[in-house]
Design an enzyme around this catalytic site. Structure first.
Site, PDB file in Angstrom:
ATOM      1  CB  THR A  33       3.492  -1.852  -4.886  1.00  0.00           C
ATOM      2  OG1 THR A  33       3.505  -1.698  -3.470  1.00  0.00           O
ATOM      3  CG2 THR A  33       4.464  -2.912  -5.331  1.00  0.00           C
ATOM      4  CB  THR A  34      -0.211  -0.511  -8.277  1.00  0.00           C
ATOM      5  OG1 THR A  34      -0.608  -1.290  -7.137  1.00  0.00           O
ATOM      6  CG2 THR A  34      -0.934  -0.997  -9.511  1.00  0.00           C
ATOM      7  CG  HIS A  90       4.990  -6.483  -0.752  1.00  0.00           C
ATOM      8  ND1 HIS A  90       5.084  -5.210  -1.241  1.00  0.00           N
ATOM      9  CD2 HIS A  90       3.796  -6.970  -1.191  1.00  0.00           C
ATOM     10  CE1 HIS A  90       3.992  -4.936  -1.957  1.00  0.00           C
ATOM     11  NE2 HIS A  90       3.205  -5.988  -1.944  1.00  0.00           N
ATOM     12  CE  LYS A 115      -3.150  -1.356  -0.777  1.00  0.00           C
ATOM     13  NZ  LYS A 115      -3.244  -2.194  -2.032  1.00  0.00           N
ATOM     14  CE  LYS A 120     -11.420   9.043  -0.578  1.00  0.00           C
ATOM     15  NZ  LYS A 120     -11.531   9.812   0.673  1.00  0.00           N
TER      16      LYS A 120
HETATM   17  P1  A3P Z   1      -5.100   4.637  -1.440  1.00  0.00           P
HETATM   18  O1  A3P Z   1      -5.716   3.423  -0.800  1.00  0.00           O
HETATM   19  O2  A3P Z   1      -4.651   5.645  -0.426  1.00  0.00           O
HETATM   20  O3  A3P Z   1      -5.938   5.222  -2.506  1.00  0.00           O
HETATM   21  P2  A3P Z   1      -0.006  -0.473  -3.586  1.00  0.00           P
HETATM   22  O4  A3P Z   1       0.074  -0.264  -5.050  1.00  0.00           O
HETATM   23  O5  A3P Z   1       1.340  -0.539  -2.926  1.00  0.00           O
HETATM   24  O6  A3P Z   1      -0.889  -1.593  -3.216  1.00  0.00           O
HETATM   25  O7  A3P Z   1      -0.619   0.870  -2.978  1.00  0.00           O
HETATM   26  C1  A3P Z   1      -1.963   1.172  -3.224  1.00  0.00           C
HETATM   27  C2  A3P Z   1      -2.184   2.654  -3.043  1.00  0.00           C
HETATM   28  O8  A3P Z   1      -1.648   3.366  -4.164  1.00  0.00           O
HETATM   29  C3  A3P Z   1      -3.647   2.994  -2.986  1.00  0.00           C
HETATM   30  O9  A3P Z   1      -3.738   4.162  -2.168  1.00  0.00           O
HETATM   31  C4  A3P Z   1      -3.941   3.279  -4.446  1.00  0.00           C
HETATM   32  O10 A3P Z   1      -5.102   4.033  -4.668  1.00  0.00           O
HETATM   33  C5  A3P Z   1      -2.687   4.022  -4.851  1.00  0.00           C
HETATM   34  N1  A3P Z   1      -2.410   3.949  -6.303  1.00  0.00           N
HETATM   35  C6  A3P Z   1      -2.624   2.915  -7.134  1.00  0.00           C
HETATM   36  N2  A3P Z   1      -2.228   3.210  -8.382  1.00  0.00           N
HETATM   37  C7  A3P Z   1      -1.736   4.480  -8.337  1.00  0.00           C
HETATM   38  C8  A3P Z   1      -1.197   5.350  -9.331  1.00  0.00           C
HETATM   39  N3  A3P Z   1      -1.080   4.968 -10.597  1.00  0.00           N
HETATM   40  N4  A3P Z   1      -0.802   6.587  -8.932  1.00  0.00           N
HETATM   41  C9  A3P Z   1      -0.929   6.976  -7.649  1.00  0.00           C
HETATM   42  N5  A3P Z   1      -1.444   6.199  -6.673  1.00  0.00           N
HETATM   43  C10 A3P Z   1      -1.845   4.953  -7.006  1.00  0.00           C
END
Ligand code: A3P
Length: 325
Positions: free
Chosen positions: A70-71, A136, A67, A292
């Site tokens: 990563t994505t 991770h 979170k 978000k």
């Molecule tokens: P929120 O839950 O605060 O919206 P991960 O990719 O490590 O699982 O993290 C997920 C978080 O990154 C989520 O935050 C998600 O909405 C946000 N996220 C996913 N894709 C993103 C992107 N392309 N740019 C910015 N934030 C992104």
């Protein structure tokens, strides 16, 4: 072979039973193993990854605690590294068809699990170079082969307030799908402050990579979600330089950087068809990865006493490091 398989799972069952265990993730329990918390489904694959993976100097690893962005980082890294194959952003760019997690497999989830188990496995020998992976796991827990090779690691972390809220909501969405009870904000928060979260404690995860990035800046690039948000153009260039394929003046003039940023933006990733339905790693809905994408949403969830408590934990655990949020 059936008896061998049974023997292996029997040994793992015994190992699992011997580990410290806590509730609070997307499966029933998480276990403290090799210095971090992980679900039982990953214990065998973490071991197998540690024993069998051979890193190449050309490998690129996107590391993070869940979170933290990563994505987004996987998308950027994939688009940067593969840009010569996709000069224009026609409809066939892989990032318009797939989720970044499908393009950048996670070592401990997608490489070395039980082949008959619930998680999809990929064959590393078929991957074109440079190979891109995700993890991770904390730095000290990575296989010797990764730690000692010259492969490049790009790490991202995020302020713990937002990471916690994103984590709590994400875990509950998955639990709901699995008909597990929802975790309350309070119980999850208490655990998080004690370091009990997937691949945590969060401070160990962050500080391990931070230390390495200071000692070997050519090997580990340490990034923060907030910094990427503030100036994604600067950091996209930095990532490209770090992995040894800086943007040329011609690419800059042709808007290649802007195109990559647009392709990986929250809005565009959330909207693409490849992220509208389907699951990743067996059972996580792709749409759960996009919520978000903002900084500071924690203010809508955490009470002032929670803010005070987590601030104290951060002060205590990150004190003395150059890391601040
Ligand atoms: P929120 O839950 O605060 O919206 P991960 O990719 O490590 O699982 O993290 C997920 C978080 O990154 C989520 O935050 C998600 O909405 C946000 N996220 C996913 N894709 C993103 C992107 N392309 N740019 C910015 N934030 C992104």
């Amino acid at each position: 072979t059936t008896s061998k398989v049974n023997k292996v799972s029997h040994d793992y069952n015994n190992l699992i039973l011997s580990l410290p265990r806590e509730n609070g993730c997307e499966t029933q329990y998480m276990y403290f193993f090799h210095g971090f918390w992980c679900p039982s489904t990953l214990i065998q694959s973490v071991n197998s990854f540690q024993n069998n993976f051979h890193a190449k100097d050309s490998d690129i690893v996107v590391a993070s605690i869940p979170k933290s962005g990563t994505t987004w980082l996987k998308g950027l890294a994939y688009a940067i590294v593969n840009r010569q194959h996709f000069t224009s952003l026609e409809n066939n760019h892989p990032l318009l068809l797939f989720n970044p997690h499908e393009l950048v497999p996670q070592f401990e989830v997608n490489l070395y699990g039980d082949k008959d188990g619930p998680l999809p496995q990929i064959d590393v020998s078929n991957m074109t170079e440079p190979r891109l992976f995700g993890t991770h796991m904390p730095f000290p827990s990575l296989p010797k082969s990764v730690k000692e090779s010259n492969c490049k690691i790009i790490y991202i972390c995020r302020n713990p307030f937002d990471t916690f809220v994103s984590y709590w909501i994400f875990i509950n969405k998955i639990r709901l799908r699995k008909s597990l009870t929802e975790l309350t904000l309070e119980e999850s928060f208490e655990r998080y402050c004690k370091g009990i979260c997937l691949f945590g404690p969060f401070w160990d995860n962050m500080l391990g990579y931070l230390k390495e990035s200071i000692e070997r800046p050519d090997r580990v690039l340490f990034l923060k979600y907030e910094d990427l948000k503030e100036d994604v153009n600067f950091h996209t260039k930095r990532i490209a330089e770090f992995v040894g394929i800086p943007f040329t003046q011609e690419e800059e003039n042709n808007g290649v950087i802007e195109n990559i940023i647009k392709l990986c933006s929250f809005e565009s990733m959330k909207e693409i068809e490849g992220n509208q339905s389907g699951t990743i790693s067996g059972d996580i809905e792709k749409e759960f990865y996009f919520r978000k994408g903002e900084i500071g949403d924690w203010a809508n969830y955490l009470s002032s006493s929670m803010v005070e408590k987590l601030s104290k934990v951060m002060e205590e655990k990150l004190n003395g490091s150059s890391l601040s949020f």
